[in-house]
Design a protein around this motif. Structure first.
Motif, mmCIF file in Angstrom:
data_model
loop_
_atom_site.group_PDB
_atom_site.id
_atom_site.type_symbol
_atom_site.label_atom_id
_atom_site.label_comp_id
_atom_site.label_asym_id
_atom_site.label_seq_id
_atom_site.Cartn_x
_atom_site.Cartn_y
_atom_site.Cartn_z
ATOM 1 N N ALA A 458 -8.941 19.069 49.386
ATOM 2 C CA ALA A 458 -9.585 18.437 48.211
ATOM 3 C C ALA A 458 -9.222 19.206 46.939
ATOM 4 N N ALA A 459 -9.184 20.560 47.029
ATOM 5 C CA ALA A 459 -8.846 21.372 45.843
ATOM 6 C C ALA A 459 -7.403 21.122 45.436
ATOM 7 N N TYR A 460 -6.491 21.025 46.446
ATOM 8 C CA TYR A 460 -5.080 20.725 46.129
ATOM 9 C C TYR A 460 -4.989 19.387 45.374
ATOM 10 N N GLU A 461 -5.739 18.414 45.886
ATOM 11 C CA GLU A 461 -5.650 17.075 45.271
ATOM 12 C C GLU A 461 -6.146 17.123 43.820
ATOM 13 N N ALA A 462 -7.259 17.851 43.634
ATOM 14 C CA ALA A 462 -7.809 17.923 42.278
ATOM 15 C C ALA A 462 -6.836 18.616 41.328
ATOM 16 N N LEU A 463 -6.272 19.758 41.777
ATOM 17 C CA LEU A 463 -5.310 20.475 40.924
ATOM 18 C C LEU A 463 -4.065 19.637 40.686
ATOM 19 N N GLY A 464 -3.618 18.950 41.739
ATOM 20 C CA GLY A 464 -2.429 18.086 41.594
ATOM 21 C C GLY A 464 -2.677 16.989 40.565
ATOM 22 N N THR A 465 -3.866 16.382 40.636
ATOM 23 C CA THR A 465 -4.181 15.308 39.674
ATOM 24 C C THR A 465 -4.200 15.865 38.250
#
Length: 2013
Positions: A458-465
Motif C-alpha cells: 500500500a505504501a509503494y502504491e501511495a508513493l508511486g501515485t
C-alpha cells in the motif's frame, strides 16, 4: 396610382412604417439593398432602423413580413448596433414568425436567431426560445426546439448553456403533440452528442418507452466528440483554424483534438437539488438509538433511500452525520455499519463541497473502523471516505490520516495508505504541494519497512501515485535513504497508475518540473527536522502556503528523508582502532594515552596534521573521535592538550562525513569544557562545527539536555550563550521550541545570576524569530522575572533577525546545489512561528460530561460547561486541532437564547483561534461559518463581539477557506440587514488584499445584487462599496453576465451600478514576481498602490524619482528577485540591448498595407483576437523579443507596467526607434484602453504625457494613419468615471494639439459627442469649447455651421452635464464671433433657445456677487480644469481649494524633482519664463505679486526664425509656419494671451510687455493691435465667467493676470500711434470688459482688489485720451445704446458709460478737428432711432437724455451751422429725429454771437443772475458734493462756478464742515484743475496705481470716492502703505515730506504732482523686484504688527478718518 406616388417619394425608413403594405414591402426591399451596400458597420445610417427592426419581423402582411425578415437578417449580420435589438426581435420572431405556415418564414426566423447568437447574443436568444416552449401553439414550440437543436449543433455546448435546456426537456416528452415529442427526441440526441452520459440522470423520469427509443438512438451515435462548426464574431481565429483543418483533411483534424477539448459537463450541475432533511422519519433519532438492531436498520434504510438522490439541497446535516458516525464507530452489527457508511457516501456525493464541514468528524471514525476485516464493510467504508475526500481538501484531513499511519493494526495502516493513493490521483502539483509530501513521505517510508507485506505494498502504491502526480524530481529527495530495490518498486507502481482525465498520466507534470523548477525540495541539513515550513506553492513565484502544523514528535520523525543525512552504525573500539591506525601515524596512536602531557601534546599535533591532509572520502570520523575520547579522553587535565583535542573535533566535523553517532561521542566532552576559561572557546567552535554537520536543532537539543543534567552553572550559562549566538548564525528553522522552553524555565529559576541572564538573552534571540507568542509561555513566572523578560523583548522590538549564514554548507550531492539554494530561500529566514509552537492535545480533556453540560437545558449549567472549556484552553495555551465533540457543542451555543452565553462562546472561539493557530482551517466550515450567522444578531454588542471573533479567526486561517463552497453565499442569502451589512463590509475590507479568490465567490453575486436593492439603506451602501471589490476579482464581464438572471426591473439599475463600479474598481494585486515575493508580502501590490496615490495628488508625473516616474520605483519593488540563476543573467543581458529595432521604411510599409487592405484596418468597437494577433505580428519585426513578451503577458499586469516603464526610460535615448514604432506603440495603448486594469491605464497615460511633449520638441507631427488608429480610442477614455483618468486624458488631448493639427482633432471630438456615455459627451463638448477658445473658429471642421448645428443638438440632452457643456461650448463660440453664433447653430426649440440666451446673458452681465447657478457648479465640479498647461509647472501653480496650504511646498518639491529631469536632459531649450519654485516654496508669506521672471534679451523677437521654441500650446494647426516671420511670432504670442491657462497667458503678456516697453521694438506690434485687444478682452471675459467662479483657482493667480493685462494696456495706450490703430468694435468690447471688471464685487474680495480697480480707472482714462477719438466716441455711443437696451443690464454700467461720454464731451474743443463728425452723427442717429425722445424720457433716469443733448449741443457750439453738412451717412435724413434736433439747436444758438467764446457766453448768462440766487446755487452744489451719488458732479459744478466767479466767497459754506470735508473739496478742485490743464496723467508705479476715481468722474460703489479705502481692516493698510513707500523709493518717486505732513498730505501731493515714471513700470517693478520686496514686506509687516509706539501710523490715521466719516454720515441722517 396617386397613392403610390405619394409614398414612393418617402425616405426608406418612413416607407417601412407606412400603413400601406405595398409601401412597407417596397421599404423592406430598399432597406435590404441598402443594408448590403453599407460597408462600415459603425455607419450612422444603421441607427435609423434600430427602433424599426421589430416591425420588420412582426409585419401583419405575410408577403411584406417575408421581405422584412430578409432585411432584418441583413441588418443583424452587418450592423454593429444590432445586438441591442436582440430581445425584442427574437421575442417577435417566436410569437409572430414561428407560427407562420410558410416554411421560408420559419427558416428566416430561425436564421435570425442564429445570427444573433453569432453576434454574441446567445444568452438572450436562448432565454426567448425557452420562453417560447411554454407557448400554447404547438407550431411555435416545435420551431423553438428545432432552433435550439440547430444552435447546439452549430455552436456547440460552449456557447449554448445546456442546463436550462435540459431542465425543460422532460416536460416536452409529455406533450400531447407528436411533433413536439419527436422534436424533443431529436434535441435529446443532439444534447447527448455533446455531454454524453451526463444527460441520463435528468431524463430518468420520462416514459420508459421513450427512454428506450432514446437509448437506441444514442447507441448509434459516433464516439468522436462533435466540433463547433459556426463561430461567434469574437472567435474568428478559431474559425480560421477550423477551416485550415477542414482543408487539411480529417486525419489532421483528429490529431488536433486535444487543443480545444469540449468542456466536460458535470451531470450534477444539470440536476435539481432535493431537500431531504424534512423527509426523514419523525422518529429517526429515537430509532437510530434503539436497542433492537432491526429498528436501527429501518432508520438507516430510510436515510439510504433519501441519500440516493444525486443532488441534495444544503441544510444543517450536523445531527444526522453525528448519528451516522456513532453507528459506524460503535455499532457492533457490521451490516448496520455498512449501511451507515453507504448513507455517509450518499450524503457526501449529494452535497459535494457542502459536506466538507462535516468531513473532519467522520474521517477519523472511518479510518479507525478499517480494522474490520469483512470485505463488504471495508468496501462500504472505502466508498464513504473516497466520497468525503472529494468534498474537502487533503490538507484538511491530513492530520487525521497521519494520526493512524503508525497504528498498531496493519489493516488500518494499509487502508490509510490506499486511501491516500486513491486521493493523490485526484490531486495536481498545486493541490499536492511539497509541504504535504513532507508530511506524508516519512510515514510511508516507515510503512515501506513494515513487517506486513500488504502495508508495504500500500505504501509503494501511495508513493508511486504521488510520483506520478508531481513528478519524480519532487518526490526523490524524500526517498534518499531507500535502497534501489524499494525505489524500483515505487517506480513500478508509478508506471501502473492511471490518472483520471489524463491519457498520458503524469507526463505533463514531468514536463513542467524541469522547465519551471517548481519549488524543488531542499536538502540542507540545518533544516532537517522540525515541522514543515511554508513551502512555495507549485505555481512559480506564487505566495507560500502554510504547511499543516505538526506536533513535535512527528516533526522529529520527519528529518531523516529530507536531509540525506549520513547514518552510520556504532563501531566497536577494536574496529575504530584498526581504522584509525590506517590513517594516523603509528607514533601518534602510541602516544595518545601517554602519561607525559608533552608526548600527548606531540601526539595531538601529529593527529591534527593527519586530519588536515585527509580527504573527506577516506576520513573515518567515528573512529577518529573515539580515539580522541580514549583514556584520558575528555578528562584530560592539561589545558594545551585539551585545547588541541577540541580543535581536532571541530576539524573532523567540518571536513568529514560526520554522523550523529560520531557526535554523540564528542558532545559530552564539548559540553563539559564549554564553561572552562581556557578551553571554552574551542569547545564552542567544536559545537558549532557539530551543529553544521548534524543540524542545529538536533545538536542543540542534545547539548541542552546534557548541560541541564549537570549541576555546573558556568557550563549552563555558556551553553545558553553559545545557543543564542548559534541561532543567529544558523537561523531558527526546525528548533524544537518546547524542549527549549522547559530548559529555559529551569535556567530562569537557577540561583546563579549568570545562568538567569544567559537564559533571558537566549529568549531575546528567540523573540526575534517568534515574536509575541513566545511570551505566552512565561506568563506564570514571577512579576520581577517577567519584567526582565519584557525588557529584553523590548530591546529586540523592531529588529529583524540576522541572515543565517551557516547550516546550508552540506547540501548533499553536488547536483543538488540548486535545490539547496532553493531551500535556503524557503527556510533561511524564520519559519512560521505558529508551526513551531508545541501544541497540547486537549481532546481527552474535552469529556462527554463537559459537552453535555454545554448543551444542557439550564443556562447556568451551560455557563458552567463553557467556563470549564475556557479553563482547559487557557491552561493548554497552544492546542492541537483535534478537539473532539467541542465544535458541535459550541456551534449550538452560538444561537443560544441567552446573549451572555453567546458572547462567552465567542470569547472562547477567539481563545481557540489564538491557541490553535493556522490548523484552525479545518474548523472553518463547521465552527467558523456559524460565527458569521451571529453577525445578524439584533444587539450591537453581540455583533461587535462576533466581528472581533471573525477577524481573529481570519487572522489565523486566511480568507480562502471562508470563500470556498456555498456556505458564505448561504449566509448572504438570509435577508437579515445586520448580517448583510456586516458581511459585505467585512468582505470589502478583506478581499482587496487577496491575490486570487476561489471561484465560489461567484455564488455570492446574486445575493450581492439583491443587497443593492435592499430596503435598508445601509445594506445598499455596503453592497455598493463591495461591488468594485467583487469586480476586481471576478471581472466586469462575469458580473454583467450574472445580471441576466435578475428581473427586468432590477437589471437596469444593477447594470448602471456595475458600470459605476467598473470605473472605481481597484487594481488586483499581482502575484509577487520571484520567490522573494513570498518573504515580502508587500511587494506584489506596492507598485499599483504607488501609482494610484501618485496620480491622485497633483499629476501622475509629479511622483517621479530622479529618473523616470514611478516606473523605476516599480522596478525597485519588483526587481528584488530570487538569487539570479544563469537563465536570468542571460535574460538581463538580452534586455540591455535596444528595445526598438529600426526597420527602414517599416512604418511606411505598414501604412501601405493598411491602405491596400492587405491587413485589417485598425477600426473596432472592442478589439477582437485577430487585431491583437495582427499587432503582435507587426511588432515582432521591430520590438525586442523580451519587450513584446512583457507587453502581451497574459496574466501579470505588473509585467506590462514594467515594460511601459522601460519604454519611458529609454524614450530619450531611443527616440528615433520610438518614432519609427510610434504607430504600433499607440495601437498597443488602444488595446489597454479596453481593459479594466487602472494601474496599467494610469501608466499608459503617464507615458503619453511624456511622449507628446517630446515629439513636439522634436517637431514631429503625427500622420493620419497614426492619429486615426489612436485618437478615437483615447477619446473613449475621456468618458471614464475616474476623475484622475479624465483629467489626464484631457491633458493629453491638449498636448496632442502640438503634434497634430487642432482642426483635425476637432472631428474626432465631434464623433465622441455621439457616444452613449454622457460623461464622454460632456467632456468632448468641453474640449471642443477649449479648442474654439484657443484656436478660434478655424478649427471647426468641415464647416463652423455644420459643427455648431451638431453641437447645439446637445443643448437638449437629457443629461444635465452634457447640456451645460454644450451651452459652454456655444458660449465659447459666442465669445469669439458674437451674435453670429445664432446663425451658425440654426433652429433650436424655444426651450433650448431660451436656455442659451439665458446663459449668454448671464455670462455677459453676471451680477457680480452671484455664485454660478447650481447646474453650472455641478458641471464645474464634474469636469476637470479646462486647460491643462503644457508646462508642467503650471499645474502646480494652481492649487485645488480643498488642499491644505501646507501641502503645497511638498507638491512643489515633487514637481521640481520631476522637472529637474526634464530640464537637465534638454539643456538646449531656453527657459524663457521659468518659475523660481524654490523661492516661492520657501517663503510662506507671499504677497500677491508675480514671481520673478528670468530676464532675457528679446532681440530675437524682431529677427525671423530666431524665436525660441515656446513650450506652450501652438495656436495654428500648421505649427511649422509659425516661425516664418516676426509677424507670425507675434501672432503666436498674442494667441496665447487668450489661453484658458493662467500661467500661459501671463507668460505671453510678459513677452508682449517686453516689446511694448522698448520704443524701437514697439513698432513690431503695429498691425496687431486689434488682434491683441481682442485676445485681451477674451481673457477678461474668461476670467470673469470662468476663473473667478472656479473655487479651485488661487485668487492670487487671477490678481497677477489682471495686473499683467492692465500693465500691458497702460503700456499700449501710452503710445498714441499704436493706440489709434484700435478699431471701433474692438474698443467697444474693451470698454465693456473694463467697466464690467470695475463693477465686479468679487474683485474687491481679492487681496489688493481696491488697488486693482484704481489701476483700471487709470486705464479707462488712458483709453479715452489716446484712442482714435472718432472710434472711441462711436464705441461709447454704441455701448450706451446696448446697455440701455438690455433689460438685465446693471444701471451702474450705463452710468459709467455716460460718465466716460461726458469726459469725451469735455475734450471736444481740443479734439473736434480730428473727429469724423459724419460717423458720430450716424451713431447718434441710430441711437435716436432705437431711443426716440419720448422713449428716452420714459427711462428711470434722465441722465441718458441729458448726455445726448449735451453732446449735440457741444458739437453745434463748436461747428455751428456746418454741422448740418455732416449728415451724409444717414439715409432718409428728413425722417431723422436728429436733423430736426440739430436745426433747433443751431437756430437757438443763432440768437447769440456765434463767434463769442463759450466762457463769455456762459458769463454773459450768469452775469444776469441776481445775487440772491448765488446762495441757493452754492447750497445746491454743496448738497450734491455731500451726496453719495452726485459728489463728482457737484465738484465739477463748483469748479466751473469758481471759474466763472473767481471772487465768490465759499468760506460761509465750508465753515461748519469737518476738516476732512474741506480737504476733500480742496483736493477735488485741484484734481479737476490739473485735469483741465492737461496735467492729469497719473502714472502707476510698482503696480500700485492711485485711484482715478480722484481724477476722473468714474465712481465706485462706496460712499467715499477718495483714495482712502474704507475697509481698512481687510486691506491691512499698514502693509499697504509700507509697500507703496518701498516701491516708490525704489523707483525714485518717494516724496520725503510725507513724514511731517498730516495723513492727507501724501495723497494730495501725489495728486497734484503727477509722477513721471513710465506706466509700464507697474508690471516691470512687479516682475523684477520680487525677491527683495518680498523680504522687506515681510520685515515691514512684522515691525508694524509689533510696534505700538508708532502713533502716527497710517492705520491709526485711517481709524481717525473713519470715525470722522461716521460722524458726517450720522449728521446727515
Amino acid at each position: 396610382m396617386g397613392d403610390d406616388s405619394e409614398w414612393m417619394k418617402l425616405p426608406i425608413d418612413q416607407k417601412c412604417e407606412h400603413k400601406v403594405w405595398k409601401a412597407r414591402l417596397n421599404g423592406y426591399e430598399e432597406a435590404l439593398k441598402l443594408f448590403k451596400r453599407i460597408e462600415d458597420e459603425k455607419s450612422p445610417e444603421w441607427g435609423k432602423y434600430l427602433g424599426l427592426l421589430k416591425k420588420f419581423v412582426t409585419d401583419s402582411n405575410a408577403v411584406a413580413q417575408l421581405k422584412g425578415l430578409e432585411a432584418a437578417l441583413a441588418y443583424i449580420e452587418n450592423a454593429h448596433v444590432a445586438g441591442k435589438t436582440s430581445g425584442e426581435v427574437v421575442s417577435g420572431v417566436v410569437s409572430k414568425v414561428f407560427n407562420q405556415p410558410k416554411a421560408r418564414a420559419k427558416e428566416l426566423g430561425s436564421d435570425i436567431c442564429l445570427m444573433y447568437m453569432e453576434i454574441e447574443r446567445a444568452e438572450v436568444v436562448q432565454d426567448e426560445l425557452i420562453k417560447g416552449l411554454d407557448n400554447k401553439n404547438p407550431k411555435i414550440v416545435v420551431t423553438c426546439i428545432e432552433t435550439l437543436r440547430k444552435a447546439l449543433s452549430e455552436f456547440g455546448s460552449k456557447i449554448i448553456t445546456l442546463k436550462p435546456v435540459v431542465k425543460v426537456l422532460p416536460k416536452q416528452f409529455e406533450s400531447r403533440e407528436k411533433a413536439v415529442r419527436d422534436e424533443a427526441k431529436l434535441l435529446a440526441v443532439e444534447i447527448y452528442k455533446w455531454i454524453r452520459d451526463a444527460l441520463r440522470p435528468p431524463l430518468q423520469g420520462i416514459n420508459s418507452v421513450q427512454l428506450k427509443e432514446l437509448e437506441e438512438e444514442w447507441v448509434k451515435l459516433p464516439t468522436a466528440a462533435p466540433k463547433q462548426s459556426r463561430f461567434l464574431r469574437s472567435q474568428q481565429a478559431l474559425k480560421a483554424k477550423f477551416e485550415q483543418q477542414q482543408a487539411a483533411g480529417g486525419d489532421e483534424a483528429d490529431g488536433d483534438k486535444d487543443d480545444e477539448p469540449a468542456p466536460q459537463v458535470d451531470p450534477y450541475e444539470l440536476l435539481e437539488a432535493v431537500e431531504i432533511l424534512s423527509k426523514l422519519p419523525k422518529d429517526f433519532y429515537d430509532k437510530i438509538e434503539a436497542k433492537k438492531w432491526q429498528e436501527r436498520k429501518e432508520a438507516l434504510e430510510a436515510v439510504e433511500t433519501l441519500a440516493k438522490n444525486p443532488k441534495l439541497e444544503n441544510g444543517d446535516f450536523g445531527d444526522l452525520v453525528r448519528a451516522l458516525r456513532k453507528v459506524i464507530g460503535k455499532d457492533a452489527n457490521v451490516m448496520l455499519v455498512t449501511l451507515a457508511a453507504k448513507c455517509v457516501a450518499g450524503l457526501a456525493a449529494g452535497l459535494r463541497k457542502k459536506f466538507g464541514t462535516y468531513a473532519g468528524h467522520v474521517v477519523p471514525t472511518i479510518l479507525e473502523k478499517f480494522k474490520e476485516k469483512k470485505p463488504q464493510v471495508v468496501q462500504a467504508l472505502q466508498e464513504a471516505i473516497d466520497a468525503i475526500f472529494l468534498t474537502t481538501t487533503l490538507q484538511n484531513i491530513s492530520e487525521d490520516v497521519l494520526g493512524v499511519m503508525d497504528n498498531k493494526n496493519p489493516s488500518i495502516k494499509q487502508q490509510a495508505s490506499l486511501f491516500l493513493a486513491r486521493s493523490f490521483r485526484h490531486c495536481t502539483q498545486a493541490t499536492l504541494p511539497k509541504s504535504m509530501l513532507k508530511a506524508f513521505c516519512p510515514a510511508f517510508l516507515k510503512q515501506v519497512n513494515d513487517s506486513a507485506p500488504e502495508v508495504r505494498d500500500a505504501a509503494y502504491e501511495a508513493l508511486g501515485t504521488a510520483m506520478k502526480v508531481v513528478g519524480e524530481k519532487a518526490v526523490n529527495p524524500f526517498l534518499a535513504d531507500l535502497d534501489k530495490l524499494k525505489l524500483d518498486k515505487i517506480k513500478e507502481s508509478a508506471d501502473k497508475v492511471e490518472l483520471p482525465g489524463k491519457k498520458g498520466g503524469g507526463v505533463g507534470a514531468e514536463k513542467k518540473a524541469p522547465a519551471a523548477k517548481a519549488a524543488p525540495p531542499a536538502v540542507a541539513p540545518a533544516r532537517s527536522s522540525g515541522p514543515p515550513k511554508k513551502a512555495p506553492a507549485a505555481k512559480l513565484g506564487g505566495p507560500p502556503k502554510k504547511g499543516k502544523p505538526a506536533s513535535a514528535p512527528s516533526a522529529k520523525g520527519k528529518k531523516c528523508p529530507e536531509t540525506k543525512e549520513f547514518v552510520e552504525t556504532e563501531l566497536s573500539i577494536e574496529v575504530c582502532e584498526e581504522r584509525s591506525a590506517a590513517v594516523l601515524p603509528a607514533s601518534c596512536m602510541q602516544l595518545l594515552d601517554s602519561a607525559n602531557w608533552k608526548e600527548r601534546l606531540a601526539s595531538m599535533e601529529e593527529f591534527q596534521k593527519a586530519v588536515e591532509q585527509m580527504d573527506k572520502s577516506e576520513m573515518p570520523c567515528q573512529a577518529l573521535v573515539r580515539m580522541l575520547a580514549k583514556k584520558p579522553g575528555w578528562k584530560e587535565t592539561n589545558f594545551q592538550v585539551m585545547q588541541m583535542k577540541l580543535h581536532i573535533v571541530g576539524l573532523i566535523a567540518q571536513k568529514g562525513s560526520f554522523s550523529k553517532t560520531s557526535a554523540f561521542v564528542v558532545l559530552d566532552g564539548l559540553v563539559d569544557k564549554i564553561g572552562d576559561v581556557k578551553c571554552g572557546g574551542k569547545a564552542k567552535e567544536g559545537l558549532t562545527a557539530t551543529a553544521e554537520a548534524c543540524s542545529l536543532p538536533w545538536t542543540a537539543e542534545q547539548v541542552v539536555s546534557m548541560v541541564f543534567a549537570q549541576k555546573n552553572p558556568k557550563n549552563q550559562a555558556e551553553t545558553l550563550n553559545w545557543l543564542a549566538n548559534a541561532m543567529k548564525e544558523f537561523g531558527f528553522a526546525g528548533i524544537n521550541v518546547k524542549g527549549f522552553i522547559n530548559n529555559v524555565k529551569t535556567a530562569l529559576g537557577a540561583t546563579n545570576p549568570a545562568v538567569r541572564t544567559a537564559a533571558i538573552t537566549l529568549l531575546g534571540v528567540m523573540y526575534l524569530y517568534m515574536g509575541a507568542p513566545l511570551r505566552m509561555f512565561f506568563e506564570d513566572e514571577k512579576p520581577a522575572l517577567l519584567k526582565q523578560i519584557d525588557d529584553e523583548f523590548e530591546k529586540m522590538q523592531g529588529q529583524s533577525p540576522p541572515t543565517a549564514f551557516r547550516g546550508a554548507r552540506k547540501g548533499g550531492a553536488e547536483e543538488d546545489g540548486e535545490e539547496a539554494d532553493e531551500q535556503e530561500e524557503d527556510g533561511g529566514g524564520a519559519p512560521d512561528v505558529m508551526d513551531l509552537l508545541p501544541r497540547t492535545d486537549i481532546s481527552d480533556k474535552i469529556t462527554q460530561d463537559m459537552v453535555d453540560k454545554v448543551g444542557d437545558k439550564n443556562w447556568k449549567i451551560r455557563k458552567e460547561g463553557l467556563d470549564e472549556v475556557a479553563a482547559v484552553i487557557s491552561e493548554a495555551k497552544f492546542i492541537q486541532p483535534s478537539i473532539g465533540e467541542l465544535p458541535m457543542a459550541l456551534k449550538g451555543r452560538l444561537n443560544d437564547s441567552n446573549k451572555i452565553l453567546v458572547q462567552q462562546t465567542l470569547t472562547i472561539l477567539q481563545q481557540i483561534a489564538v491557541a490553535m493557530g493556522p490548523a484552525l482551517k479545518q474548523h472553518v466550515k463547521n465552527l467558523g461559518m456559524p460565527i458569521i450567522t451571529v453577525l445578524g444578531d439584533g444587539k450591537t454588542n453581540v455583533r461587535a463581539a462576533a466581528m472581533t471573533t471573525l477577524q481573529a479567526w481570519v487572522e489565523q486561517t486566511g480568507m480562502k477557506d471562508w470563500l470556498e463552497g456555498e456556505d458564505l453565499s448561504e449566509e448572504l442569502k438570509r435577508e437579515n440587514p445586520f448580517l448583510r451589512q456586516e458581511v459585505l463590509g467585512w468582505l470589502a475590507e478583506k478581499l482587496p488584499a487577496m491575490r486570487t479568490v476561489p471561484s465560489d465567490l461567484m455564488l455570492c453575486v446574486p445575493y450581492l445584487y439583491s443587497c443593492l436593492e435592499d430596503r435598508n439603506g445601509d445594506v445598499r451602501k455596503k453592497a455598493q462599496d463591495a461591488l468594485p471589490i467583487f469586480m476586481m476579482h471576478l471581472g466586469y464581464e462575469k458580473m454583467l453576465k450574472a445580471t441576466g438572471k435578475l428581473k427586468p426591473a432590477s437589471k437596469e439599475p444593477v447594470s448602471a451600478l456595475l458600470e459605476k463600479a467598473r470605473a472605481v474598481m481597484p487594481a488586483k494585486l499581482a502575484p509577487p514576481p520571484g520567490k522573494a515575493g513570498a518573504a515580502k508580502s508587500v511587494s506584489g501590490g506596492a507598485p499599483a498602490a504607488n501609482f494610484v496615490s501618485c496620480s491622485d495628488n497633483v499629476s501622475v508625473l509629479s511622483c517621479k524619482p530622479p529618473h523616470f516616474s514611478p516606473l523605476s520605483r516599480c522596478q525597485g519593488v519588483l526587481g528584488k528577485k530570487a538569487p539570479v540563476t544563469k537563465a536570468t543573467v542571460k535574460d538581463e543581458e538580452d534586455r540591455s540591448g535596444v528595445i526598438f529595432i529600426l526597420v527602414p521604411n517599416g512604418k511606411e510599409q505598414r501604412i501601405k498595407e493598411e491602405k491596400g487592405l492587405k491587413v485589417l484596418k485598425w477600426n473596432f468597437n472592442t478589439p477582437r483576437d485577430e487585431y491583437v494577433d495582427q499587432l503582435k505580428t507587426q511588432m515582432s519585426t521591430c520590438f525586442a523579443r523580451w519587450l513584446q513578451d512583457e507587453l502581451f503577458h497574459a496574466s501579470d499586469f505588473q509585467r506590462q507596467v514594467k515594460a511601459i516603464g522601460v519604454m519611458g526610460e529609454r524614450m530619450e535615448e531611443e527616440l528615433e526607434g520610438t518614432v519609427s514604432c510610434l504607430d504600433l506603440i499607440l495601437k498597443w495603448f488602444t488595446l489597454r484602453f479596453f481593459e479594466t486594469n487602472s494601474t496599467v491605464l494610469m501608466k499608459v497615460l503617464e507615458y503619453l504625457k511624456l511622449l507628446f511633449p517630446t515629439l513636439s520638441r522634436e517637431n514631429y507631427h503625427l500622420n493620419e494613419y497614426e492619429a486615426s488608429s489612436f485618437i478615437p480610442y483615447l477619446i473613449l477614455k475621456v468618458g471614464e468615471s475616474k476623475d484622475v483618468v479624465r483629467k489626464d486624458v484631457r491633458a493629453i488631448l491638449t498636448m496632442l494639439c502640438k503634434v497634430y493639427p487642432a482642426s483635425k482633432v476637432f472631428p474626432f471630438l465631434m464623433d465622441g459627442t455621439k457616444s452613449k456615455n454622457s460623461k464622454q459627451r460632456a467632456e468632448c463638448l468641453e474640449e471642443l469649447g477649449c479648442l474654439i477658445e484657443n484656436y478660434g473658429m478655424n478649427v471647426c471642421q468641415p464647416t463652423p455651421a455644420k459643427s455648431m448645428k451638431e453641437i447645439a443638438v446637445h443643448i437638449g440632452d437629457r443629461d444635465n452635464s452634457v447640456r451645460n457643456a454644450a451651452l459652454n461650448t456655444v458660449l465659447a463660440v459666442y465669445n469669439v464671433c458674437g451674435d453670429q453664433v445664432y446663425k451658425l447653430i440654426g433652429n433650436l426649440s424655444e426651450k433650448e433657445m431660451s436656455m442659451l440666451e439665458e446663459r449668454v446673458k448671464r455670462s455677459a452681465k453676471k451680477t457680480p456677487a452671484a455664485a454660478p447657478p447650481p447646474a453650472r457648479q455641478a458641471a464645474e465640479r464634474e469636469r476637470p480644469q479646462r486647460e491643462h498647461p503644457s508646462n508642467p509647472n503650471a499645474t502646480f501653480m494652481r492649487k485645488p481649494a480643498q488642499q491644505p496650504q501646507e501641502d503645497v511646498p511638498n507638491k512643489l518639491n515633487q514637481a521640481r524633482a520631476q522637472n529637474a529631469v526634464r530640464e537637465h536632459s534638454h539643456p538646449s531649450i531656453p527657459k524663457e519664463f521659468q518659475l523660481d519654485l524654490d523661492m516661492i516654496e520657501n517663503d510662506h508669506t507671499r504677497v500677491s505679486e508675480l514671481p520673478d521672471l528670468v530676464q532675457h534679451k528679446l532681440d530675437e523677437l524682431l529677427e525671423p526664425i530666431m524665436m525660441p521654441e515656446p513650450k506652450i500650446r501652438s495656436v495654428s494647426p500648421h505649427f511649422d509656419d509659425l516661425h516664418n516671420s516676426t509677424a507670425s511670432t507675434i501672432n503666436f504670442v498674442i494667441s496665447q494671451v487668450a489661453s484658458g491657462d493662467i500661467n500661459t497667458s501671463i507668460q505671453a503678456l510678459a513677452q508682449i510687455d517686453e516689446v511694448l516697453r522698448q520704443e524701437d521694438k514697439a513698432e513690431a506690434m503695429s498691425g496687431h493691435i486689434d488682434q491683441f485687444l481682442i485676445a485681451t478682452f477674451m481673457q477678461l471675459r474668461l476670467i470673469y465667467n470662468t476663473h473667478m467662479a472656479d473655487d479651485r483657482l488661487d485668487k492670487k493667480d487671477i490678481f497677477k493676470l489682471y495686473s499683467c493685462i492692465i500693465g500691458n494696456m497702460l503700456s499700449l495706450f501710452s503710445m498714441e500711434s499704436l493706440a489709434r490703430e484700435a478699431s471701433m468694435g474692438v474698443l467697444k468690447d474693451l470698454m465693456h470688459g473694463l467697466i464690467t471688471l470695475m463693477l465686479d464685487a468679487r474683485v474687491e474680495d481679492i487681496e489688493d482688489g481696491q488697488q486693482l480697480i484704481r489701476s483700471v480707472n487709470l486705464l479707462v482714462v488712458r483709453v479715452l485720451e489716446k484712442s482714435d477719438q472718432t472710434n472711441i466716441l462711436s464705441a461709447l455711443l454704441v455701448l450706451l445704446q446696448d446697455s440701455l437696451t438690455t433689460s438685465s443690464g446693471s444701471p451702474m454700467f450705463s452710468e459709467l458709460v455716460m460718465k466716460c461720454l461726458w469726459r469725451m464731451i469735455r475734450f471736444l474743443p481740443e479734439t473736434i478737428n480730428s473727429i469724423n463728425l459724419d460717423r458720430i452723427l450716424l451713431d447718434v442717429h441710430n441711437f435716436m432711432k432705437v431711443f426716440p425722445k419720448e422713449k428716452l424720457k420714459q427711462l428711470k433716469s434722465d441722465v441718458p437724455h441729458r448726455t445726448l443733448k449735451t453732446l449735440l449741443h457741444t458739437l453745434c457750439k463748436l461747428t455751428g451751422a456746418k454741422i448740418l453738412d455732416h449728415m451724409s451717412m444717414i439715409e432718409n435724413k428728413n425722417d431723422s429725429e436728429l436733423e430736426a434736433h440739430l436745426r433747433r439747436v443751431v437756430k437757438h444758438s443763432g440768437n447769440f454771437s456765434g463767434m463769442k467764446s463759450d466762457r463769455g457766453t456762459e458769463k454773459g448768462q450768469d452775469d444776469r443772475m441776481s445775487k440772491a440766487k448765488v446762495s441757493d446755487i452754492l447750497s445746491e452744489i454743496f448738497k450734491k458734493i455731500g451726496s453719495k451719488e452726485n459728489t463728482k458732479e457737484g465738484l465739477t459744478e463748483l469748479y466751473e462756478y469758481k471759474q466763472k466767479y473767481s471772487d465768490a466767497d465759499l468760506e460761509p459754506f465750508l465753515r461748519n464742515t469737518s476738516q476732512f470735508f474741506q480737504s476733500y473739496v480742496e483736493r477735488g478742485l485741484r484734481v479737476i484743475e490739473s485735469e483741465r490743464e492737461g496735467k492729469g496723467r497719473i502714472h502707476a508705479s510698482g503696480g500700485l496705481c492711485k485711484s482715478v476715481r480722484e481724477v476722473t468722474l468714474i465712481p465706485q460703489h462706496g460712499l467715499d470716492s477718495g483714495s482712502v479705502p474704507l475697509n481698512g481692516e481687510e486691506m491691512k493698510p499698514a502693509v499697504y502703505y509700507e509697500r507703496l513707500k518701498i516701491l516708490r523709493q525704489r523707483q525714485g518717486l518717494e516724496n520725503n515730506s510725507r513724514g511731517d505732513s498730516g495723513p492727507m498730505r501724501p495723497i494730495t501731493s501725489l495728486l497734484s504732482k503727477p509722477s513721471v515714471a513710465s506706466s509700464t513700470d507697474m508690471l516691470q517693478s512687479k516682475l523684477s523686484q520680487l525677491k527683495e520686496s518680498r523680504e522687506s514686506h515681510f520685515q515691514q509687516e512684522q515691525s508694524h504688527s509689533h510696534s505700538p509706539t508708532r502713533c502716527s501710523s497710517p492705520s491709526a490715521n485711517l481709524d481717525d478718518l473713519k470715525k470722522r466719516l461716521e460722524r458726517i454720515k450720522s449728521n446727515r441722517q
